[in-house]
Design an enzyme around this catalytic site. Structure first.
Site, short mmCIF file in Angstrom:
data_model
loop_
_atom_site.label_atom_id
_atom_site.label_comp_id
_atom_site.label_asym_id
_atom_site.label_seq_id
_atom_site.Cartn_x
_atom_site.Cartn_y
_atom_site.Cartn_z
N MET A 30 0.84 -1.20 0.00
CA MET A 30 0.00 0.00 0.00
C MET A 30 0.88 1.25 0.00
O MET A 30 0.43 2.35 0.32
CB MET A 30 -0.94 0.01 1.21
N GLY A 31 2.16 1.08 -0.36
CA GLY A 31 3.04 2.24 -0.50
C GLY A 31 3.59 2.72 0.84
O GLY A 31 3.55 2.01 1.83
N HIS A 37 9.61 -3.34 3.27
CA HIS A 37 9.13 -3.57 1.90
C HIS A 37 10.32 -3.86 0.96
O HIS A 37 10.24 -4.73 0.09
CB HIS A 37 8.41 -2.33 1.36
N GLN A 61 -10.27 -2.57 2.81
CA GLN A 61 -9.72 -3.22 4.00
C GLN A 61 -9.65 -2.28 5.20
O GLN A 61 -9.15 -2.65 6.26
CB GLN A 61 -8.36 -3.85 3.70
N GLY A 147 5.26 -9.88 3.95
CA GLY A 147 5.98 -9.79 5.23
C GLY A 147 5.29 -10.64 6.28
O GLY A 147 4.06 -10.76 6.30
N LYS A 149 5.26 -9.84 9.34
CA LYS A 149 4.78 -8.99 10.45
C LYS A 149 3.28 -9.13 10.60
O LYS A 149 2.76 -9.22 11.70
CB LYS A 149 5.13 -7.52 10.23
N VAL A 176 11.32 -7.11 9.40
CA VAL A 176 12.52 -6.28 9.53
C VAL A 176 12.28 -5.31 10.70
O VAL A 176 11.21 -4.70 10.79
CB VAL A 176 12.79 -5.48 8.23
N SER A 185 6.99 -0.47 10.05
CA SER A 185 5.60 -0.39 9.64
C SER A 185 5.31 1.00 9.11
O SER A 185 5.85 1.99 9.64
CB SER A 185 4.69 -0.66 10.85
O1 PAF Z 1 -0.03 -5.65 3.71
C1 PAF Z 1 -0.45 -4.76 2.94
O2 PAF Z 1 0.23 -3.78 2.65
C2 PAF Z 1 -1.84 -4.91 2.37
O3 PAF Z 1 -2.71 -5.49 3.28
C3 PAF Z 1 -1.88 -5.64 1.02
C4 PAF Z 1 -1.39 -7.07 1.15
C5 PAF Z 1 -1.00 -4.91 0.00
C6 PAF Z 1 -3.31 -5.68 0.47
O4 PAF Z 1 -3.83 -4.41 0.28
#
Ligand code: PAF
Length: 280
Positions: A30-31, A37, A61, A147, A149, A176, A185
């Site tokens: 999600m950037g 990441h 979500q 991840g 986490k 990490v 995070s």
């Molecule tokens: O872990 C995340 O960043 C999100 O839940 C994901 C897996 C990209 C789904 O939107």
């Protein structure tokens, strides 16, 4: 690195790679990328010829009252980081392509989605499973990297991939951490400097629980209660501390050999999750 915002453009590139018999690894995000990441990207590059990373802040979500609007969005910086990390393609789809008008189909991983974080974030894992399934269909990777986490998310996605016979491998990568032990995070951005120091208690609490389990303590409820009390004393609002069987998050029996301790707790406006495995 190619940056692509539409599904047809993504498919064209993927088709070309497939034509050259190249394999494909996928890292959905999600950037607001951090070292955690980039570790996933590094691993993805080892697992396949081509690496695709997606950035999509998935509205379905987030529950009512959560931070969808405020979620940190840093696309230019993310693109620079991914380019430097050697990703081949950054996929940034638009909301109306991911969720076309009138879309009603959802992916529900029953049971597993309603426990632990699912209890506190109703519908969250339905949103995750739905978007991840859609992204898998768009990218069609051989392997997808997540991840550890968010262990519950990883468990839900593994279950979904198995249940729907999805033709790909799911790989989990260890969390990490900052030198202090704090798990990386995107939501750490919500912590003040003082809260960030306070937040290290989360990892200390998990480490204590792991040590108790590995020393042979089987009073799971007692360990969970002691950890929750410790976090209360450190200023957290705790949703849960739970000891589960690592593989599937089932309630453990006393002779279970592979356990995981999971925690979700808030500090200021950051809700943090973390976990630690205990092997006996
Ligand atoms: O872990 C995340 O960043 C999100 O839940 C994901 C897996 C990209 C789904 O939107």
């Amino acid at each position: 690195m190619q940056i692509v915002e539409s599904i047809p453009a993504l498919r064209e590139t993927v088709r070309r790679w497939r034509g050259n018999a190249e394999t494909l690894a996928f890292v959905p995000t999600m950037g607001n990328l951090h070292a955690g990441h980039l570790r996933l990207v590094e691993e993805a590059k080892q697992l396949a010829d081509r690496t695709v990373v997606s950035i999509f802040v998935n509205p379905t979500q987030f529950c009512a009252g959560e931070d969808f609007g405020a979620y940190p969005r840093t696309p230019e910086r993310d693109a620079d980081l991914l380019k430097a990390a050697g990703a081949d393609l950054l996929f940034m789809p638009q909301d109306d392509e991911v969720y076309p008008a009138g879309a009603v189909t959802k992916v529900e991983v029953a049971g597993l989605s309603d426990e632990l974080c699912g209890k506190f974030r109703p519908g969250h894992f339905r949103g995750v499973a739905t978007v991840v399934c859609k992204l898998f269909n768009m990218v069609q990777p051989d392997v997808a990297v997540f991840g550890e986490k968010d262990w519950q998310q990883l468990t839900v996605i593994r279950r979904m991939a198995a249940d729907l016979n999805l033709p790909l491998r799911i790989v989990g990568i260890p969390t990490v951490r900052e030198p202090s032990g704090l798990a990386m995070s995107s939501r750490n951005a919500y912590l003040s400097a003082a809260e960030k120091r306070q937040a290290t208690a989360l990892y200390r609490c998990l480490s204590q629980a792991k040590a108790a389990l590995e020393a042979g303590d089987r009073n799971f409820a007692g360990i969970e209660a002691a950890a929750a009390e410790f976090l209360l004393g450190e200023g957290f609002r705790t949703d849960y501390v739970a000891i589960r069987r690592a593989e599937d998050l089932a309630l453990p029996t006393p002779d279970e050999r592979s356990l995981i301790v999971l925690v979700a707790a808030s500090l200021g406006r950051a809700r943090l999750i973390d976990n630690i495995k205990a092997s006996l």
